[in-house]
Design a protein around this motif. Structure first.
Motif, PDB file in Angstrom:
ATOM      1  N   ALA A 217      11.255   5.611  -5.364  1.00  0.00           N
ATOM      2  CA  ALA A 217      11.675   6.601  -4.613  1.00  0.00           C
ATOM      3  C   ALA A 217      10.690   7.645  -4.186  1.00  0.00           C
ATOM      4  O   ALA A 217      11.045   8.615  -3.352  1.00  0.00           O
ATOM      5  CB  ALA A 217      12.718   7.283  -5.356  1.00  0.00           C
ATOM      6  N   ASP A 218       9.624   7.784  -5.006  1.00  0.00           N
ATOM      7  CA  ASP A 218       8.688   8.766  -4.790  1.00  0.00           C
ATOM      8  C   ASP A 218       7.472   8.732  -3.940  1.00  0.00           C
ATOM      9  O   ASP A 218       6.661   9.628  -3.972  1.00  0.00           O
ATOM     10  CB  ASP A 218       8.315   9.320  -6.059  1.00  0.00           C
ATOM     11  N   VAL A 219       7.463   7.315  -3.577  1.00  0.00           N
ATOM     12  CA  VAL A 219       6.104   6.886  -2.947  1.00  0.00           C
ATOM     13  C   VAL A 219       6.469   6.768  -1.406  1.00  0.00           C
ATOM     14  O   VAL A 219       7.634   6.413  -0.938  1.00  0.00           O
ATOM     15  CB  VAL A 219       5.355   5.880  -3.449  1.00  0.00           C
ATOM     16  N   THR A 220       5.371   6.851  -0.478  1.00  0.00           N
ATOM     17  CA  THR A 220       5.416   6.620   0.833  1.00  0.00           C
ATOM     18  C   THR A 220       4.607   5.069   1.008  1.00  0.00           C
ATOM     19  O   THR A 220       3.622   4.868   0.338  1.00  0.00           O
ATOM     20  CB  THR A 220       4.681   7.595   1.744  1.00  0.00           C
ATOM     21  N   LEU A 221       5.439   4.459   1.571  1.00  0.00           N
ATOM     22  CA  LEU A 221       4.846   2.934   1.930  1.00  0.00           C
ATOM     23  C   LEU A 221       4.019   2.803   3.382  1.00  0.00           C
ATOM     24  O   LEU A 221       4.503   3.147   4.128  1.00  0.00           O
ATOM     25  CB  LEU A 221       5.883   1.819   1.457  1.00  0.00           C
ATOM     26  N   HIS A 222       2.835   2.326   2.906  1.00  0.00           N
ATOM     27  CA  HIS A 222       2.107   2.166   4.493  1.00  0.00           C
ATOM     28  C   HIS A 222       2.015   0.622   4.997  1.00  0.00           C
ATOM     29  O   HIS A 222       2.444  -0.264   4.175  1.00  0.00           O
ATOM     30  CB  HIS A 222       0.591   2.660   4.173  1.00  0.00           C
ATOM     31  N   LEU A 223       1.486   0.586   6.128  1.00  0.00           N
ATOM     32  CA  LEU A 223       1.338  -1.117   6.471  1.00  0.00           C
ATOM     33  C   LEU A 223       0.276  -1.717   5.450  1.00  0.00           C
ATOM     34  O   LEU A 223      -0.915  -1.058   5.100  1.00  0.00           O
ATOM     35  CB  LEU A 223       0.486  -0.810   7.805  1.00  0.00           C
ATOM     36  N   PRO A 224       0.638  -2.759   5.006  1.00  0.00           N
ATOM     37  CA  PRO A 224      -0.090  -3.412   3.650  1.00  0.00           C
ATOM     38  C   PRO A 224      -1.335  -4.045   3.916  1.00  0.00           C
ATOM     39  O   PRO A 224      -2.243  -4.066   3.205  1.00  0.00           O
ATOM     40  CB  PRO A 224       0.978  -4.326   3.090  1.00  0.00           C
TER      41      PRO A 224
ATOM     42  N   VAL B  28       0.855  -1.244  -0.164  1.00  0.00           N
ATOM     43  CA  VAL B  28      -0.016  -0.001   0.106  1.00  0.00           C
ATOM     44  C   VAL B  28       0.884   1.334  -0.002  1.00  0.00           C
ATOM     45  O   VAL B  28       1.798   1.417   0.625  1.00  0.00           O
ATOM     46  CB  VAL B  28      -0.922   0.040   1.215  1.00  0.00           C
ATOM     47  N   PHE B  29       0.637   2.250  -0.929  1.00  0.00           N
ATOM     48  CA  PHE B  29       1.674   3.309  -1.151  1.00  0.00           C
ATOM     49  C   PHE B  29       0.613   4.701  -1.151  1.00  0.00           C
ATOM     50  O   PHE B  29      -0.617   4.346  -1.512  1.00  0.00           O
ATOM     51  CB  PHE B  29       2.470   3.109  -2.385  1.00  0.00           C
ATOM     52  N   SER B  30       1.325   5.864  -1.147  1.00  0.00           N
ATOM     53  CA  SER B  30       0.860   7.099  -1.603  1.00  0.00           C
ATOM     54  C   SER B  30       1.658   8.095  -2.234  1.00  0.00           C
ATOM     55  O   SER B  30       2.973   7.659  -1.768  1.00  0.00           O
ATOM     56  CB  SER B  30      -0.161   7.543  -0.368  1.00  0.00           C
ATOM     57  N   THR B  31       1.149   8.920  -2.710  1.00  0.00           N
ATOM     58  CA  THR B  31       2.133  10.000  -3.086  1.00  0.00           C
ATOM     59  C   THR B  31       1.623  11.222  -2.602  1.00  0.00           C
ATOM     60  O   THR B  31       0.507  11.281  -1.977  1.00  0.00           O
ATOM     61  CB  THR B  31       2.186  10.206  -4.645  1.00  0.00           C
ATOM     62  N   VAL B  32       2.520  12.439  -2.476  1.00  0.00           N
ATOM     63  CA  VAL B  32       2.041  13.665  -1.900  1.00  0.00           C
ATOM     64  C   VAL B  32       0.581  14.097  -2.425  1.00  0.00           C
ATOM     65  O   VAL B  32       0.517  14.017  -3.667  1.00  0.00           O
ATOM     66  CB  VAL B  32       3.022  14.611  -2.363  1.00  0.00           C
ATOM     67  N   GLY B  33      -0.436  14.230  -1.456  1.00  0.00           N
ATOM     68  CA  GLY B  33      -1.649  14.583  -1.632  1.00  0.00           C
ATOM     69  C   GLY B  33      -2.621  13.807  -2.320  1.00  0.00           C
ATOM     70  O   GLY B  33      -3.787  13.838  -2.726  1.00  0.00           O
ATOM     71  N   THR B  34      -2.066  12.275  -2.469  1.00  0.00           N
ATOM     72  CA  THR B  34      -3.144  11.366  -2.657  1.00  0.00           C
ATOM     73  C   THR B  34      -3.358  10.264  -1.652  1.00  0.00           C
ATOM     74  O   THR B  34      -2.410  10.370  -0.471  1.00  0.00           O
ATOM     75  CB  THR B  34      -2.650  10.521  -3.980  1.00  0.00           C
ATOM     76  N   GLN B  35      -4.404   9.621  -1.851  1.00  0.00           N
ATOM     77  CA  GLN B  35      -4.749   8.494  -0.617  1.00  0.00           C
ATOM     78  C   GLN B  35      -4.056   7.209  -0.718  1.00  0.00           C
ATOM     79  O   GLN B  35      -3.652   6.783  -1.997  1.00  0.00           O
ATOM     80  CB  GLN B  35      -6.306   8.273  -0.884  1.00  0.00           C
ATOM     81  N   PRO B  36      -3.723   6.642   0.345  1.00  0.00           N
ATOM     82  CA  PRO B  36      -3.295   5.203   0.138  1.00  0.00           C
ATOM     83  C   PRO B  36      -3.960   4.247  -0.376  1.00  0.00           C
ATOM     84  O   PRO B  36      -5.276   4.248  -0.686  1.00  0.00           O
ATOM     85  CB  PRO B  36      -2.872   4.846   1.590  1.00  0.00           C
ATOM     86  N   ARG B  37      -3.227   3.497  -1.500  1.00  0.00           N
ATOM     87  CA  ARG B  37      -3.944   2.629  -2.371  1.00  0.00           C
ATOM     88  C   ARG B  37      -3.008   1.194  -2.521  1.00  0.00           C
ATOM     89  O   ARG B  37      -1.777   1.310  -2.273  1.00  0.00           O
ATOM     90  CB  ARG B  37      -4.400   3.226  -3.630  1.00  0.00           C
ATOM     91  N   VAL B  38      -3.537   0.278  -3.092  1.00  0.00           N
ATOM     92  CA  VAL B  38      -2.834  -0.893  -3.448  1.00  0.00           C
ATOM     93  C   VAL B  38      -2.161  -0.886  -4.757  1.00  0.00           C
ATOM     94  O   VAL B  38      -2.443  -0.459  -5.531  1.00  0.00           O
ATOM     95  CB  VAL B  38      -3.686  -2.000  -3.364  1.00  0.00           C
ATOM     96  N   GLY B  39      -0.844  -1.229  -4.712  1.00  0.00           N
ATOM     97  CA  GLY B  39       0.125  -1.294  -5.726  1.00  0.00           C
ATOM     98  C   GLY B  39       1.044  -2.801  -5.762  1.00  0.00           C
ATOM     99  O   GLY B  39       0.927  -3.323  -4.695  1.00  0.00           O
ATOM    100  N   VAL B  40       1.722  -2.958  -6.900  1.00  0.00           N
ATOM    101  CA  VAL B  40       2.915  -4.024  -6.780  1.00  0.00           C
ATOM    102  C   VAL B  40       3.963  -3.358  -7.226  1.00  0.00           C
ATOM    103  O   VAL B  40       4.059  -2.802  -8.043  1.00  0.00           O
ATOM    104  CB  VAL B  40       2.054  -4.974  -7.934  1.00  0.00           C
ATOM    105  N   ALA B  41       4.891  -4.111  -6.592  1.00  0.00           N
ATOM    106  CA  ALA B  41       6.433  -3.589  -6.661  1.00  0.00           C
ATOM    107  C   ALA B  41       6.863  -4.372  -8.023  1.00  0.00           C
ATOM    108  O   ALA B  41       6.878  -5.613  -8.077  1.00  0.00           O
ATOM    109  CB  ALA B  41       7.415  -3.997  -5.619  1.00  0.00           C
ATOM    110  N   ILE B  42       7.499  -3.384  -8.887  1.00  0.00           N
ATOM    111  CA  ILE B  42       8.072  -4.232 -10.267  1.00  0.00           C
ATOM    112  C   ILE B  42       9.422  -3.257 -10.289  1.00  0.00           C
ATOM    113  O   ILE B  42       9.369  -2.119 -10.628  1.00  0.00           O
ATOM    114  CB  ILE B  42       7.295  -4.125 -11.238  1.00  0.00           C
ATOM    115  N   GLY B  43      10.528  -3.822 -10.123  1.00  0.00           N
ATOM    116  CA  GLY B  43      11.886  -3.297 -10.394  1.00  0.00           C
ATOM    117  C   GLY B  43      11.886  -2.143  -9.447  1.00  0.00           C
ATOM    118  O   GLY B  43      11.630  -2.355  -8.397  1.00  0.00           O
ATOM    119  N   ALA B  44      12.303  -0.848  -9.824  1.00  0.00           N
ATOM    120  CA  ALA B  44      12.406   0.207  -9.131  1.00  0.00           C
ATOM    121  C   ALA B  44      10.994   1.125  -9.008  1.00  0.00           C
ATOM    122  O   ALA B  44      10.917   2.320  -8.692  1.00  0.00           O
ATOM    123  CB  ALA B  44      13.688   1.146  -9.508  1.00  0.00           C
TER     124      ALA B  44
END
Ligand code: CA
Length: 422
Positions: free
Chosen positions: A117-124, A29-45
């Motif tokens: 590098a541009d996202v904040t990671l949250h408790l998944p 679970v990630f967010s960027t500045v000004g957006t709500q936390p949501r689900v994503g998948v890590a791929i490379g960087a």
């Protein structure tokens, strides 16, 4: 092609040493500045924004909506193993070098693939319950020898069931969260009365966490196949422990506040499916467990685990431990079968700690309790200084990965820094 096929390639250039090749696809679970936390998948960087792909109609969840636009993976897990499989296969397809849908849509690619590098990671996940086991024979034996002597190293029940206790879900935190040194009642064996104050023997525990993705009925039991199918994935887990608080409080009901102040997990949940190629049989179980705990499958994993400690201001960390998840005596599947066997209902979002993972060798000990032999054997830090337990300012990091042929299925890291009591 199967999403685990070693020959698969993404249209993204991915370093062979990356933890997140196309064969992995861990959820977070990630967010960027000004957006709500949501689900994503890590791929490379990068992180692939699944909420966006769902909105754009590129991922079909058979009628379910707003599954990924959530601050946890729980809604997706609740959809069940068939959708876990089809969704992972679809994400793999979308990221393949020979599939044009995302590759050739530059506008969508730019919005859907964000640099890590541009996202904040949250408790998944939303942790609904946390149970901590004690399933490494090497760890239990080391601790037993320390406190009861060699002839009574294992308690009589240990070889007959995975020993565990109910922990706290409220203080499970994501990697990077600072951990306040806990306070508690302390009574060294030679003291006449207890005092209340900061823990003096603060420790880590190297563990894996099982993320339960399906519920079980109250009053029911689980077969091996049913238990396995409920496991969504795994995280790295550091079960911070206050040894001196535990020593005084644990009689007769077991660990309580010494374990309840913090448990850290990695931000990425590696799916059970991604770990499939790395399965192997655990150690032979003698005596044979009772029938309701017997297993046929290869329910352990060849999963390398490294731990290091960086003292405040140190130029490099001290390597503390290098071991493997494969040594565990009781498997995660057996832990789940045991957990449900009295009629205890399991929930979507339950987290099961494996128990401290130690191996047979001296450099494979997964806690400072064992590494410093309960404080009797201090160890040197690179650049000077010594430790027996954790000091304020120390950062503890666990990394883990399965090595494939030319790629690795990794977990990233779980790290935490000790700070003074609040
Ligand atoms: Ca533990």
């Amino acid at each position: 092609m199967h999403p685990n096929d070693p020959s698969l390639r993404s249209f993204l250039a991915i370093d062979p040493a990356s933890d997140f090749p196309i064969q992995n696809l861990p959820y977070g679970v990630f967010s960027t500045v000004g957006t709500q936390p949501r689900v994503g998948v890590a791929i490379g960087a990068c992180v692939l924004d699944l909420a966006l792909l769902e909105t754009e109609g590129l991922i079909d969840l058979e009628g379910a909506t707003d599954v990924f636009a959530q601050p946890s993976i729980n809604a997706f897990m609740a959809l069940g193993p068939e959708l876990w499989t089809t969704t992972r296969a679809r994400i793999s397809q979308l990221l393949r070098h020979d599939h044009p849908e995302l590759r050739d849509n530059a506008g969508l690619r730019q919005r859907a693939l964000l640099p890590l590098a541009d996202v904040t990671l949250h408790l998944p996940l939303q942790v609904t319950g946390f149970t901590d086991f004690y399933s490494s024979k090497e760890h239990a034996s080391n601790v037993g020898v320390m406190f009861r002597g060699k002839d009574n190293a294992l308690q009589p029940n240990w070889l007959h069931m995975p020993i565990g206790y109910n922990g706290r879900a409220s203080t499970v935190v994501v990697s990077g969260t600072d951990v306040h040194r806990p306070r508690g009642q302390l009574k060294p064996p030679d003291a006449a009365a207890p005092t209340f104050g900061p823990c003096k023997r603060l420790d880590f525990e190297l563990e894996m966490g099982v993320v339960v993705g399906q519920p079980s009925a109250m009053g029911g039991m689980l077969t091996e196949a049913e238990a396995e199918a409920m496991i969504f994935g795994f995280v790295l887990l550091n079960d911070w422990s206050a040894r001196d608080i535990q020593q005084w409080e644990y009689v007769p009901l077991g660990p309580f506040l010494a374990k309840a102040f913090a448990t850290s997990i990695s931000p990425w949940i590696v799916t059970r499916e991604a770990l499939e190629p790395f399965r192997l049989h655990g150690p032979a179980q003698e005596p044979l467990p009772l029938p309701h705990l017997q297993q046929q499958g290869a329910n352990n994993y060849d999963l390398r685990l490294d731990v290091d400690l960086r003292a405040p201001g140190a130029s490099k960390p001290a390597a503390l431990c290098s071991t493997n998840f494969k040594y565990m005596y009781w498997s995660s599947v057996q832990q789940l079968m045991h957990h449900a066997s009295s009629g205890c209902a399991m929930s979507v979002g339950d987290l099961l700690g494996s128990g401290t993972i130690s191996g047979p060798e001296r450099d494979q000990r997964g806690s400072l309790l064992e590494i410093s032999w309960n404080g009797a054997e201090p160890f040197d830090l690179p650049g000077g200084g010594q430790r027996t337990f954790l000091d304020d300012g120390d950062t503890l990091t666990i990394r883990g990965w399965c090595q494939g042929d030319g790629y690795r299925v990794g977990f990233g890291a779980v790290a935490g820094t000790i700070i003074p009591p609040r």
